[in-house]
Design a protein around this motif. Structure first.
Motif, mmCIF file in Angstrom:
data_model
loop_
_atom_site.group_PDB
_atom_site.id
_atom_site.type_symbol
_atom_site.label_atom_id
_atom_site.label_comp_id
_atom_site.label_asym_id
_atom_site.label_seq_id
_atom_site.Cartn_x
_atom_site.Cartn_y
_atom_site.Cartn_z
ATOM 1 N N ASN A 28 0.817 -1.211 0.000
ATOM 2 C CA ASN A 28 0.000 0.000 0.000
ATOM 3 C C ASN A 28 0.851 1.261 0.000
ATOM 4 O OD1 ASN A 28 -2.951 -0.038 -0.054
ATOM 5 N ND2 ASN A 28 -2.758 -1.522 1.584
ATOM 6 N N PHE A 29 1.979 1.202 0.694
ATOM 7 C CA PHE A 29 2.874 2.356 0.714
ATOM 8 C C PHE A 29 3.324 2.707 -0.704
ATOM 9 C CE2 PHE A 29 7.348 3.818 0.830
ATOM 10 C CZ PHE A 29 7.147 5.059 1.410
ATOM 11 N N LEU A 30 3.753 1.714 -1.481
ATOM 12 C CA LEU A 30 4.183 1.964 -2.855
ATOM 13 C C LEU A 30 3.003 2.396 -3.726
ATOM 14 C CD1 LEU A 30 6.732 -0.929 -3.536
ATOM 15 C CD2 LEU A 30 7.158 1.392 -2.721
ATOM 16 N N ARG A 31 1.825 1.800 -3.490
ATOM 17 C CA ARG A 31 0.640 2.162 -4.279
ATOM 18 C C ARG A 31 0.281 3.630 -4.062
ATOM 19 N NH1 ARG A 31 -4.601 2.825 -3.227
ATOM 20 N NH2 ARG A 31 -4.353 2.138 -1.062
ATOM 21 N N ILE A 32 0.257 4.058 -2.811
ATOM 22 C CA ILE A 32 -0.152 5.427 -2.493
ATOM 23 C C ILE A 32 0.867 6.435 -3.010
ATOM 24 C CG2 ILE A 32 -0.554 7.029 -0.579
ATOM 25 C CD1 ILE A 32 -1.657 4.548 0.974
ATOM 26 N N ARG B 10 3.229 0.417 9.630
ATOM 27 C CA ARG B 10 2.163 1.403 9.837
ATOM 28 C C ARG B 10 2.767 2.799 9.989
ATOM 29 N NH1 ARG B 10 -0.235 -1.193 13.520
ATOM 30 N NH2 ARG B 10 0.723 -0.214 15.331
ATOM 31 N N ALA B 11 3.850 2.902 10.754
ATOM 32 C CA ALA B 11 4.520 4.190 10.918
ATOM 33 C C ALA B 11 5.072 4.687 9.586
ATOM 34 C CB ALA B 11 5.642 4.062 11.952
ATOM 35 N N LEU B 12 5.576 3.769 8.763
ATOM 36 C CA LEU B 12 6.077 4.132 7.440
ATOM 37 C C LEU B 12 4.989 4.806 6.617
ATOM 38 C CD1 LEU B 12 8.438 3.709 5.269
ATOM 39 C CD2 LEU B 12 7.176 1.666 4.611
ATOM 40 N N LEU B 13 3.789 4.222 6.636
ATOM 41 C CA LEU B 13 2.689 4.774 5.854
ATOM 42 C C LEU B 13 2.224 6.119 6.401
ATOM 43 C CD1 LEU B 13 0.739 1.443 5.389
ATOM 44 C CD2 LEU B 13 1.552 2.862 3.521
ATOM 45 N N ILE B 14 2.128 6.229 7.714
ATOM 46 C CA ILE B 14 1.665 7.476 8.306
ATOM 47 C C ILE B 14 2.698 8.575 8.084
ATOM 48 C CG2 ILE B 14 1.072 8.628 10.477
ATOM 49 C CD1 ILE B 14 -0.177 5.981 11.386
ATOM 50 N N ASP B 15 3.978 8.246 8.228
ATOM 51 C CA ASP B 15 5.021 9.239 7.953
ATOM 52 C C ASP B 15 4.943 9.728 6.510
ATOM 53 O OD1 ASP B 15 5.894 8.942 10.521
ATOM 54 O OD2 ASP B 15 7.758 7.900 10.036
ATOM 55 N N ALA B 16 4.665 8.800 5.589
ATOM 56 C CA ALA B 16 4.546 9.179 4.173
ATOM 57 C C ALA B 16 3.363 10.121 3.963
ATOM 58 C CB ALA B 16 4.393 7.938 3.304
ATOM 59 N N GLU C 113 -3.766 9.019 16.134
ATOM 60 C CA GLU C 113 -3.577 7.753 16.839
ATOM 61 C C GLU C 113 -3.415 6.637 15.812
ATOM 62 O OE1 GLU C 113 -3.060 5.209 20.050
ATOM 63 O OE2 GLU C 113 -2.970 7.407 19.884
ATOM 64 N N ALA C 114 -2.325 5.892 15.922
ATOM 65 C CA ALA C 114 -2.039 4.781 15.017
ATOM 66 C C ALA C 114 -2.468 3.486 15.679
ATOM 67 C CB ALA C 114 -0.552 4.740 14.694
ATOM 68 N N LYS C 115 -3.251 2.696 14.961
ATOM 69 C CA LYS C 115 -3.771 1.441 15.514
ATOM 70 C C LYS C 115 -3.588 0.303 14.526
ATOM 71 C CE LYS C 115 -5.137 2.279 19.673
ATOM 72 N NZ LYS C 115 -4.458 1.591 20.788
ATOM 73 N N LYS C 116 -3.665 -0.922 15.041
ATOM 74 C CA LYS C 116 -3.576 -2.101 14.195
ATOM 75 C C LYS C 116 -4.778 -2.182 13.262
ATOM 76 C CE LYS C 116 -1.085 -5.007 17.523
ATOM 77 N NZ LYS C 116 -1.137 -6.271 18.302
ATOM 78 N N SER C 117 -4.655 -3.026 12.244
ATOM 79 C CA SER C 117 -5.761 -3.239 11.312
ATOM 80 C C SER C 117 -6.929 -3.901 12.033
ATOM 81 C CB SER C 117 -5.300 -4.127 10.156
ATOM 82 O OG SER C 117 -4.220 -3.539 9.486
ATOM 83 N N GLY C 118 -8.128 -3.689 11.489
ATOM 84 C CA GLY C 118 -9.333 -4.293 12.056
ATOM 85 C C GLY C 118 -10.255 -3.239 12.610
ATOM 86 N N SER C 119 -11.551 -3.447 12.437
ATOM 87 C CA SER C 119 -12.534 -2.436 12.836
ATOM 88 C C SER C 119 -12.519 -2.183 14.337
ATOM 89 C CB SER C 119 -13.939 -2.865 12.383
ATOM 90 O OG SER C 119 -14.275 -4.122 12.942
ATOM 91 N N VAL C 120 -12.300 -3.231 15.142
ATOM 92 C CA VAL C 120 -12.280 -3.066 16.596
ATOM 93 C C VAL C 120 -11.112 -2.185 17.006
ATOM 94 C CG1 VAL C 120 -12.049 -4.258 18.807
ATOM 95 C CG2 VAL C 120 -13.470 -5.246 17.004
ATOM 96 N N ASN C 121 -9.938 -2.458 16.426
ATOM 97 C CA ASN C 121 -8.766 -1.662 16.757
ATOM 98 C C ASN C 121 -8.934 -0.208 16.342
ATOM 99 O OD1 ASN C 121 -7.118 -3.758 17.871
ATOM 100 N ND2 ASN C 121 -6.774 -4.528 15.799
ATOM 101 N N LEU C 122 -9.542 0.022 15.165
ATOM 102 C CA LEU C 122 -9.751 1.390 14.707
ATOM 103 C C LEU C 122 -10.730 2.129 15.608
ATOM 104 C CD1 LEU C 122 -9.821 1.015 10.823
ATOM 105 C CD2 LEU C 122 -8.222 2.381 12.155
ATOM 106 N N SER D 242 -5.627 6.044 12.344
ATOM 107 C CA SER D 242 -5.249 5.358 11.118
ATOM 108 C C SER D 242 -4.523 4.059 11.428
ATOM 109 C CB SER D 242 -4.326 6.270 10.290
ATOM 110 O OG SER D 242 -3.854 5.604 9.130
ATOM 111 N N ASN D 243 -4.690 3.074 10.529
ATOM 112 C CA ASN D 243 -3.852 1.883 10.575
ATOM 113 C C ASN D 243 -2.822 1.904 9.444
ATOM 114 O OD1 ASN D 243 -5.243 1.170 8.238
ATOM 115 N ND2 ASN D 243 -6.578 -0.281 9.259
ATOM 116 N N GLY D 244 -2.683 3.029 8.788
ATOM 117 C CA GLY D 244 -1.705 3.174 7.726
ATOM 118 C C GLY D 244 -2.328 3.222 6.352
ATOM 119 N N TYR D 245 -3.380 2.445 6.129
ATOM 120 C CA TYR D 245 -4.038 2.518 4.821
ATOM 121 C C TYR D 245 -5.540 2.751 4.943
ATOM 122 C CZ TYR D 245 -5.279 -2.474 5.411
ATOM 123 O OH TYR D 245 -5.774 -3.670 5.877
ATOM 124 N N GLU D 246 -6.054 2.827 6.148
ATOM 125 C CA GLU D 246 -7.409 3.329 6.406
ATOM 126 C C GLU D 246 -7.270 4.456 7.414
ATOM 127 O OE1 GLU D 246 -10.676 -0.118 6.173
ATOM 128 O OE2 GLU D 246 -9.060 -0.570 7.567
#
Length: 524
Positions: A91-95, A219-225, A274-283, A310-314
């Protein structure tokens, strides 16, 4: 073709025996890294897409032949069979590549980071599918700037780029043929059973662990980007604070640490992330935790920041000072966009419905009623409305009068008027010029760069498609889509959805008016 077959890369030759196409894509990205970082990012997006399709092939996963890259990565069949860090890095490369494909110039820092990520993904493929061992794969090597060597060879950068483009075109032809072969028997594939999916995900995670990937790091990589794309300097703690201590009664110490805090020039927090793991509960947990951090800032005497989680891609935004609901966005807001949200809290006129439109623009009773009805929708936190008028009844005047009302009352700072043909763009520009002569205008498409100092923006869908990545996702406050039924749901659906991510949820019905958290989107 021979040029493609024997092209050497700096960091991807180990992949060539197993997947020559990926090795060539990596090499092409390396070749333009210093000459054109944006082109390197676009090519690395192609690398990530081809890699994703290869995973589908190797895992025998079903997919629709015409699936977009986004649909392939979001497909639960894939997500349930591979490790989450793998999905995040793809996702990082896609975005990153999406932005440069739609007008962003591309930063060398981001391109270098993307190249390292591509190398990591190449290592994953070599270990998982091509029988290589991690300790036999060469470490990543910094790519050298070729411009000095080109001057010594008396070869111009222009001719070098032309040669690379020839190779890229030939490689594209090879990829298209490969994709045709891959998709011939897709209808015979069935999704793996749940136990098999779990087993595959464990195997994928083992490879990810051997490469020392972690979901938190990716996840941090995506948010930093995303922060970099929005213009934030992540190395400057005066702009981007990390692990910032905040009052947090939920902890025994009474303190918590916000993952990211975006600071204004006045020392006030503009946003908490706030950065969280993937999944609706975590978000959902991330949303609540970020809300409590916002509460903590207020207890500490600061203004209440806008909430992102965010979880990085949501990624979601919630300005709970003004709106009751959160919404998805495709990125993070720039400092300017966040400052305007904070400004609106104090200076936006709450009961906009009680204010009349400018009667010199639209004075017929049905026009006034339409404008006030839309204003009432926005006032009650609705994000959608639809204006339907017969030909010749002044739809453009209604749109201009609505824009003027929202600009005057602090509900909008920038307006985008979208149409599907250049002729309509010319007409709209003239109409705005006549009716709002004092508002600075920008006709998007006349130059490659978008003037970010204007207040009124007029564009065709293709013109906007090639340039929207120059702007942060919170740039526009009002989008007016003229004749939307003809274009908005077909070829140009995606760029409008991206623009509307500043606005809210994807379009579902033709001819609506949207008032997202900071964006009102009128469709005529």
């Amino acid at each position: 073709m021979n040029r493609i077959l024997y092209m050497k890369s700096v960091n991807f030759e180990f992949l060539r025996p197993g997947n020559e196409v990926l090795a060539n894509l990596g090499g092409l990205a390396e070749a333009v890294l210093f000459i054109d970082p944006g082109s390197a990012l676009t090519r690395l997006r192609s690398f990530a897409e081809e890699l994703t399709k290869t995973i589908y092939k190797e895992e025998l996963l079903p997919r629709l032949p015409q699936s977009s890259f986004y649909e392939l990565v979001k497909n639960p069949v894939l997500v349930d069979c591979v490790s989450k860090p793998l999905v995040h890095q793809i996702n990082f490369l896609r975005i990153q590549g999406n932005d440069t494909a739609h007008g962003a110039e591309g930063e060398l820092h981001n391109a270098k980071l993307a190249l390292i990520t591509a190398h990591q993904l190449a290592m994953y493929m070599a270990i998982k599918y091509y029988g290589q061992q991690k300790d036999t794969i060469p470490a990543f090597v910094e790519v050298k700037d070729p411009t000095a060597a080109l001057s010594q060879l008396q070869q111009s950068v222009s001719s070098y780029e032309k040669e690379l483009q020839k190779q890229q075109d030939e490689l594209q032809r090879v990829m298209e043929q490969l994709e045709y072969e891959r998709t011939r028997n897709l209808d015979k594939l069935e999704p793996p059973a749940k136990p098999d999916q779990h087993k595959r995900q464990q195997q994928s995670q083992q490879v990810a662990d051997s490469l020392q990937w972690s979901e938190a790091k990716t996840r941090a990589l995506l948010i930093d980007a995303m922060l970099l794309q929005a213009g934030w300097d992540i190395q400057n703690p005066a702009q981007v604070g990390q692990e910032v201590e905040v009052d947090f009664p939920g902890n025994p110490s009474g303190k918590g640490r916000a993952d990211y805090v975006l600071w204004g020039d006045n020392g006030q927090p503009l946003a908490v992330i706030e950065a969280k793991k993937s999944g609706s509960v975590n978000l959902q947990a991330g949303r609540e935790q970020a809300r409590m951090y916002a509460d903590g800032f207020e207890r500490m005497g600061y203004q209440r920041p806008v909430i992102f989680y965010s979880n990085g891609y949501e990624t979601f935004i919630w300005d709970d000072k003004q709106y009751n609901t959160y919404r998805p966005v495709y990125g993070l807001y720039s400092k300017d966009s966040l400052e305007y949200l904070i400004y609106q809290r104090q200076y936006r006129i709450a009961e906009v419905e009680k204010h009349n439109p400018e009667l010199s623009i639209a004075d017929r009773p049905y026009q006034i009623e339409a404008i006030k009805t839309v204003a009432a929708h926005f006032q009650t936190q609705r994000r959608k409305a639809l204006i339907i008028q017969a030909t010749g009844t002044g739809k453009t005047r209604v749109a201009i009068a609505l824009a003027e009302l929202l600009l005057r009352t602090g509900w909008a700072k920038r307006v985008l008027f979208l149409c599907d043909r250049k002729e309509l763009r010319i007409q709209a520009d003239e109409a705005f010029k006549q009716n709002l002569p004092s508002e600075p205008r920008c006709v998007i498409g006349e130059t490659n760069k978008v003037d970010q100092t204007a207040r009124i923006y007029i564009a065709t869908y293709p013109g906007m498609m090639n340039r929207f990545a120059q702007l942060d996702v919170g740039f526009f406050d009002l989008i007016i889509a003229d004749e939307s039924h003809r274009s908005i749901y077909n070829k140009y659906r995606r760029p409008v959805r991206l623009l509307r991510c500043a606005a809210g949820r994807p379009h579902r019905h033709p001819g609506e008016v949207h008032q997202p958290q900071h964006l009102r989107h009128v469709r005529l």
